[in-house]
Write an enzyme that holds these catalytic residues in place. Structure first.
Site, short mmCIF file in Angstrom:
data_model
loop_
_atom_site.label_atom_id
_atom_site.label_comp_id
_atom_site.label_asym_id
_atom_site.label_seq_id
_atom_site.Cartn_x
_atom_site.Cartn_y
_atom_site.Cartn_z
CE1 TYR A 161 -29.18 -6.54 -10.43
CE2 TYR A 161 -29.22 -7.62 -12.57
CZ TYR A 161 -28.54 -6.90 -11.60
OH TYR A 161 -27.24 -6.55 -11.81
NE ARG A 197 -21.85 -10.69 -23.54
CZ ARG A 197 -21.85 -9.36 -23.70
NH1 ARG A 197 -22.02 -8.84 -24.90
NH2 ARG A 197 -21.71 -8.56 -22.66
NE ARG A 232 -20.46 -10.09 -10.85
CZ ARG A 232 -20.13 -9.08 -11.66
NH1 ARG A 232 -20.51 -7.86 -11.35
NH2 ARG A 232 -19.43 -9.29 -12.75
CG PHE A 288 -28.86 6.01 -29.03
CD1 PHE A 288 -27.58 5.92 -28.48
CD2 PHE A 288 -29.95 5.98 -28.17
CE1 PHE A 288 -27.40 5.81 -27.11
CE2 PHE A 288 -29.76 5.86 -26.80
CZ PHE A 288 -28.49 5.78 -26.28
#
Length: 506
Positions: free
Chosen positions: A181, A228, A238, A298
């Site tokens: 997933y 978290r 979920r 980034f």
């Protein structure tokens, strides 16, 4: 507007307030947007980028001009895809086909989607998705191919997961399911970004030959977010924690949130943190393959925030009571540190790994594994940037060991870094005074400074009032008392003596 709780927090955490001030006023982006040259649709894209993610928005808008817009569009496209997947109001028979065909929809002129529920946070992005489509069709064909390919893979993966979740409440049963997933929603993002970096010649082509590196970059971030956000996900019905992990500690997933299972919940979250930490080494390895500073920033900033978040949630039961996040002051400090080089980022990882090690509970079933993983990470960083042996550098014992010039230079640079760090510890009041004198037009910062000053004055008044109530008196000294305090008590005059002539009386 700054809240009262934030004012109170930063009153007692001035170091974090200093980080916010320094980032807001002194941060110098590597590259800046040329807003005056942007079309209306480009400006709209950046507007939605700001709305969907402020943290990613800032680092994306500082990217190299070659990649700034392609990466922004890549993020918005995947955010739109993720919004549809997360929306529980869309029936599966509608959601599945949209997810699987999303890579085609992004190339259709004027395509948008208004089928999300009214409470979905990023609904407006999909309603006005036509501006994203317009700009996507205008970027280089090579970039379009990469983005469409990743969107197709991710859309199919999400559709498979939604179909599985519809018929099985535990859609993520095993750790293998969990990794798969995370691969679909984050690992593929790492692959796409790496391909964009290499295509733009801003990343090492060898990164494409080591897919496990960009896979770890994505999984480290996604797993941290899942750990978290357990409370928020539970409230939305979920489940992303794999049953293979949580079933070791409780019988039912809902039991993790019961007060009597506090210790079991912490042990479960510790195992989840352990599962995420194994990716940390490969994240640092990946960062070493980036050629350009803005691209490095980034990638490095989110990774530093992820390791800091793991330390925050580790052995922290608040995780099961509310959504916990690092503070804005901590985030600004991490952004400043992570915008430098790999050595500094590695030290951030070392520091937080050491903090996790210190918080590790000997009664935790994974105590030894967590300790070994953190120690292994620290050892890996030592291998990347070895510290010179002070005994060898000083020539202890009269040894004839010859120190290389590189080692001596490293030692000298270390001393310079320490001296610079000491100089950086200047007083907060001087910081705020100088920055406000230079940038008097920054209303929010002025408001915060006045609010902090008012809070300190209020606390002082309370303390004086309590002292008066308990019997203390404010006595104004007289002039003579002030003089005595300053000049000291008056000296007694010496007795006058008369000179004796002759012997007289003895």
């Amino acid at each position: 507007m700054v809240s009262a709780s934030e004012i109170l927090y930063y009153t007692f955490h001035p170091g974090e307030l200093r980080s916010i001030v320094q980032w807001k006023l002194y941060h110098d982006p590597v590259h800046q947007r040329e807003k005056d040259k942007e079309s209306e649709t480009v400006s709209k894209c950046y507007f939605f980028l700001d709305k969907t993610s402020r943290s990613f928005s800032s680092v994306i808008q500082e990217l190299h001009p070659e990649l700034k817009l392609p990466v922004a569009l890549f993020y918005l496209i995947l955010r739109g895809l993720d919004t549809i997947e997360d929306d529980m109001t869309i029936p599966l028979e509608t959601k599945g086909p949209i997810l699987r065909d999303f890579h085609n929809n992004i190339a259709k002129d004027g395509w948008s989607f208004d089928g999300c529920g009214p409470d979905e946070r990023d609904r407006e992005l999909l309603v006005h998705f036509d501006c994203v489509v317009t700009e996507f069709k205008a970027i280089k064909p090579a970039y379009r191919t990469i983005i469409a390919d990743i969107t197709k893979k991710m859309g199919n993966g999400m559709a498979d997961y939604c179909n599985k979740a519809e018929h099985n409440i535990n859609a993520v049963n095993t750790v293998e399911d969990y990794d798969l997933y995370c691969h679909y929603v984050a690992g593929l993002v790492g692959e796409g970004l790496t391909r964009l970096f290499v295509e733009a010649k801003l990343g090492n082509p060898l990164l494409l030959d080591r897919p496990h590196l960009h896979e770890s970059m994505g999984l480290f971030l996604q797993k941290t977010n899942i750990i978290r956000d357990i409370r928020e996900d539970w409230e939305d019905k979920r489940r992303f924690y794999p049953k293979e992990i949580w079933s070791k500690h409780v019988q039912n997933f809902d039991d993790l949130f019961k007060p009597e299972n506090r210790e079991k919940a912490l042990q479960c979250s510790s195992e989840m943190v352990l599962n995420a930490l194994v990716h940390a080494e490969e994240c640092l390895f990946y960062l070493a393959g980036l050629k350009e500073q803005s691209v490095f920033n980034f990638c490095a900033i989110p990774q530093s925030m992820a390791i800091a978040t793991l330390e925050l949630v580790f052995q922290n039961h608040s995780l099961f009571e509310r959504n916990v996040k690092i503070t804005k002051g901590q985030a600004c400090h991490l952004m400043m540190e992570s915008s430098q080089n790999l050595r500094v980022v590695s030290e951030i990882f070392r520091d937080y790994a050491h903090r996790i090690l210190k918080k590790n509970n000997p009664r935790d079933p994974n105590f030894l594994k967590i300790s070994m993983t953190c120690s292994k990470l620290e050892k890996f960083i030592d291998g990347l940037f070895p510290k010179p042996d002070p005994k060898v550098a000083a020539g202890v014992g009269g040894s004839d060991v010859k120190i290389s010039q590189a080692t001596v230079a490293a030692a000298e640079m270390s001393e310079k870094d320490k001296a610079a760090a000491e100089e950086a510890k200047w007083d907060l009041s001087e910081t705020i005074y100088c920055t406000f004198m230079k940038h008097a037009n920054t209303g929010a910062l002025v408001y915060m400074a006045l609010a902090v000053g008012s809070t300190l004055a209020f606390i002082s008044a309370i303390m004086i009032g309590i002292a008066w109530y308990m019997g203390a008196k404010l006595v104004v000294p007289s002039g003579a008392e002030i003089q005595a305090a300053v000049m000291g008590p008056p000296q007694p005059e010496e007795p006058k003596t008369t000179a004796l002539h002759g012997h007289g009386e003895l």
